[in-house]
Design an enzyme around this catalytic site. Structure first.
Site, mmCIF file in Angstrom:
data_model
loop_
_atom_site.group_PDB
_atom_site.id
_atom_site.type_symbol
_atom_site.label_atom_id
_atom_site.label_comp_id
_atom_site.label_asym_id
_atom_site.label_seq_id
_atom_site.Cartn_x
_atom_site.Cartn_y
_atom_site.Cartn_z
ATOM 1 N N THR A 83 11.299 43.871 11.647
ATOM 2 C CA THR A 83 12.748 43.752 11.710
ATOM 3 C C THR A 83 13.331 44.934 10.954
ATOM 4 O O THR A 83 12.784 45.349 9.939
ATOM 5 C CB THR A 83 13.237 42.441 11.077
ATOM 6 O OG1 THR A 83 14.638 42.541 10.781
ATOM 7 C CG2 THR A 83 12.521 42.121 9.793
ATOM 8 N N CYS A 197 18.152 47.185 15.804
ATOM 9 C CA CYS A 197 17.757 45.795 15.554
ATOM 10 C C CYS A 197 16.661 45.503 16.554
ATOM 11 O O CYS A 197 16.769 45.891 17.727
ATOM 12 C CB CYS A 197 18.937 44.846 15.736
ATOM 13 S SG CYS A 197 18.461 43.104 15.672
#
Length: 240
Positions: A83, A197
């Site tokens: 992430t 992202c």
């Protein structure tokens, strides 16, 4: 082949992309029935989101440091935090282990610089766009000047990530909203786009964008394959 350690589940939708990409690339490069050597710890994302929302980054650091140490003890040769947002903690996690943490920010910056891009539009969670860890690292270490969308667009980008993409929901209206945000970024001088992202690639792909675009998830996974097959620790968190 070295073993890749994954800190996943943030969200599992994008961690599944990591798993597939790692294995696809190893099979492509090695042929036959080869697949990646992977150790993965997948967290309960709800607990991580609660820490993000409350600003408990110290608590999140403790969680990720322990997982990284466990992966190292289990035999991982490198660690990936799957992430972008949690790379806010990357240096702290790296300091807890002796194996390299492959930093997604450095990996994306390397690709941007190689292509001659200097002013990317960063699309990401609010934490990644508004906290300074991502843009500051790109500027200080790599000489890049990332820009972020205006406030209204940042809110839309963030909300779509958490309320839709992390839940596996893909909407054409949201895709269009992202494309409008990119158009405004281009008008503001962006020469490229970072899909910063790990879920954004579920909604839009680089080939759909009229600027050079870089999917952080795929770049991160590919760098891990390069490391596993012997190309070295590109993007180590504590690299100069």
């Amino acid at each position: 082949m070295k073993t890749i350690g994954l800190i996943g589940g943030m969200s599992w939708e994008s961690t599944a992309v990591y798993y597939r990409r790692l294995n696809e690339q190893v099979r492509k490069l090695c042929g036959g029935l080869h697949s990646a050597e992977i150790l993965m710890r997948s967290v309960d994302f709800e607990s991580i989101v609660a820490m993000q929302t409350s600003g408990d980054w110290d608590g999140a650091t403790r969680v990720l440091r322990k997982i990284a140490r466990d992966l190292e003890a289990a035999g991982a040769d490198c660690v990936l935090i799957c992430t972008n947002t949690m790379h806010k903690l990357a240096d702290a996690v790296q300091s807890a282990i002796d194996i390299p943490l492959l930093n997604i920010i450095d990996i994306c910056a390397h690709e941007l610089k190689a292509a001659g891009a200097r002013k990317p539009l960063l699309l990401a969670t609010r934490y990644t766009m508004e906290h300074d860890f991502y843009r500051e690292r790109m500027a200080r270490r790599h000489g890049l000047t990332p820009i972020v969308p205006e406030a209204e667009d940042r809110t839309a980008v963030h909300d779509i990530i958490f309320s839709e993409l992390c839940c596996g929901i893909i909407r054409e209206t949201s895709r269009q909203r992202y494309m409008e945000t990119i158009a405004r970024g281009r008008a503001a001088g962006a020469d490229s786009v970072i899909l910063g992202c790990t879920e954004i690639g579920l909604l839009i792909q680089p080939e759909n964008i009229d600027l050079p675009a870089y999917d952080s998830t795929l770049l991160h996974a590919d760098a891990a394959v390069d490391f596993a097959l012997g190309s070295g620790p590109l993007g180590r968190a504590d690299a100069a």
